[in-house]
Write a protein that holds these residues in place. Sequence first.
Motif, short mmCIF file in Angstrom:
data_model
loop_
_atom_site.label_atom_id
_atom_site.label_comp_id
_atom_site.label_asym_id
_atom_site.label_seq_id
_atom_site.Cartn_x
_atom_site.Cartn_y
_atom_site.Cartn_z
N PRO A 83 47.02 -15.69 -108.48
CA PRO A 83 46.80 -14.49 -109.30
C PRO A 83 45.31 -14.17 -109.32
CG PRO A 83 47.39 -16.38 -110.68
CD PRO A 83 47.51 -16.82 -109.26
N ALA A 84 45.01 -12.93 -109.61
CA ALA A 84 43.60 -12.51 -109.70
C ALA A 84 42.92 -13.33 -110.78
CB ALA A 84 43.53 -11.03 -110.02
N LEU A 117 37.79 -14.96 -97.34
CA LEU A 117 38.98 -14.49 -98.06
C LEU A 117 38.58 -13.83 -99.39
CD1 LEU A 117 41.42 -17.50 -97.52
CD2 LEU A 117 41.66 -15.20 -96.58
N ASP A 118 37.66 -14.45 -100.12
CA ASP A 118 37.21 -13.89 -101.39
C ASP A 118 36.53 -12.54 -101.18
OD1 ASP A 118 38.21 -16.16 -102.60
OD2 ASP A 118 36.24 -17.13 -102.81
N SER A 119 35.67 -12.46 -100.16
CA SER A 119 34.99 -11.19 -99.85
C SER A 119 35.99 -10.10 -99.50
CB SER A 119 34.00 -11.38 -98.69
OG SER A 119 32.97 -12.24 -99.07
N ASN A 120 37.02 -10.49 -98.76
CA ASN A 120 38.06 -9.51 -98.39
C ASN A 120 38.77 -8.99 -99.63
OD1 ASN A 120 39.82 -8.20 -96.31
ND2 ASN A 120 41.35 -9.40 -97.42
N SER A 121 39.10 -9.86 -100.57
CA SER A 121 39.79 -9.43 -101.79
C SER A 121 38.92 -8.48 -102.60
CB SER A 121 40.17 -10.65 -102.64
OG SER A 121 41.12 -11.44 -101.95
N VAL A 122 37.60 -8.74 -102.65
CA VAL A 122 36.68 -7.85 -103.37
C VAL A 122 36.64 -6.49 -102.68
CG1 VAL A 122 34.24 -7.50 -103.96
CG2 VAL A 122 35.32 -9.72 -104.38
N GLU A 123 36.58 -6.48 -101.35
CA GLU A 123 36.57 -5.21 -100.61
C GLU A 123 37.86 -4.42 -100.84
OE1 GLU A 123 34.08 -3.64 -98.99
OE2 GLU A 123 32.89 -5.29 -99.81
N VAL A 124 38.99 -5.11 -100.90
CA VAL A 124 40.26 -4.44 -101.18
C VAL A 124 40.24 -3.84 -102.58
CG1 VAL A 124 42.75 -4.81 -101.53
CG2 VAL A 124 41.62 -5.79 -99.53
N LYS A 143 37.60 -2.77 -104.18
CA LYS A 143 36.76 -1.57 -104.11
C LYS A 143 37.53 -0.39 -103.52
CE LYS A 143 32.32 -3.95 -103.57
NZ LYS A 143 31.22 -4.23 -102.60
N GLN A 144 38.29 -0.65 -102.47
CA GLN A 144 39.09 0.43 -101.85
C GLN A 144 40.15 0.94 -102.81
OE1 GLN A 144 40.62 -1.20 -98.20
NE2 GLN A 144 38.61 -1.27 -97.22
N MET A 145 40.75 0.03 -103.58
CA MET A 145 41.75 0.46 -104.57
C MET A 145 41.10 1.32 -105.65
SD MET A 145 44.04 -2.95 -105.15
CE MET A 145 45.50 -3.23 -104.17
N ALA A 146 39.87 0.98 -106.04
CA ALA A 146 39.17 1.76 -107.06
C ALA A 146 38.83 3.15 -106.54
CB ALA A 146 37.90 1.03 -107.50
N GLU A 147 38.63 3.29 -105.22
CA GLU A 147 38.24 4.56 -104.62
C GLU A 147 39.44 5.38 -104.11
OE1 GLU A 147 35.59 3.24 -101.58
OE2 GLU A 147 34.01 2.69 -102.99
N PRO A 173 44.29 -6.57 -105.98
CA PRO A 173 44.28 -7.20 -104.66
C PRO A 173 44.81 -8.63 -104.74
CG PRO A 173 42.07 -7.18 -105.54
CD PRO A 173 42.93 -6.40 -106.49
N SER A 174 45.29 -9.12 -103.64
CA SER A 174 45.74 -10.52 -103.58
C SER A 174 44.54 -11.43 -103.34
CB SER A 174 46.74 -10.71 -102.44
OG SER A 174 47.89 -9.95 -102.67
#
Length: 159
Positions: free
Chosen positions: A137-138, A34-41, A43-47, A66-67
């Motif tokens: 929350p983040a 779950l934590d890895s998924n939030s980090v990937e989200v 990154k996608q938001m930053a890009e 990200p959530s």
Amino acid sequence: MSETVSVTRSLVSAPLPQIIERLGLAIAQAQSALDSNSVEVAKQMAETPVELNGETYNLLTLGFAPSFYAFTEATVEAKLSFSMSETTETSVSAGVTARVNYGVVMVAASVDVSYARKFSVSAEGTSSIAARLVSLPAPEAFSEVLRRLHDKGLQNQDD
């Protein structure tokens, strides 16, 4: 040793510590995913570029985040019911018959013996695992980095 005792010992020696250990490890692995998924989200938001009024921003600088999720509780429940019975039946019957025919006496005797030993075992089991997952929350450090990026983006627009 009777079959009943053997079955009872097998049922009572359920591997409860191993079940609890596996539940804990599964939750830790799920939390990591779950934590890895939030980090990937993130990154996608930053890009992800968003153009507003001729300026280009990414989703993070616009305040999106990200959530993040966390497990708050986990329950493992196991129910086992079993019944056993052992019965022994013994029966004896005897009979005597006599006959007289022209002065001759005939006598016959019969004995009937039976022995039965019966075993009956039935077992039922159910189990369930439940986990509660909540949105959080983040992390504060992550939010602080986002604020700095946002402020930096605003400063670059003013230049």
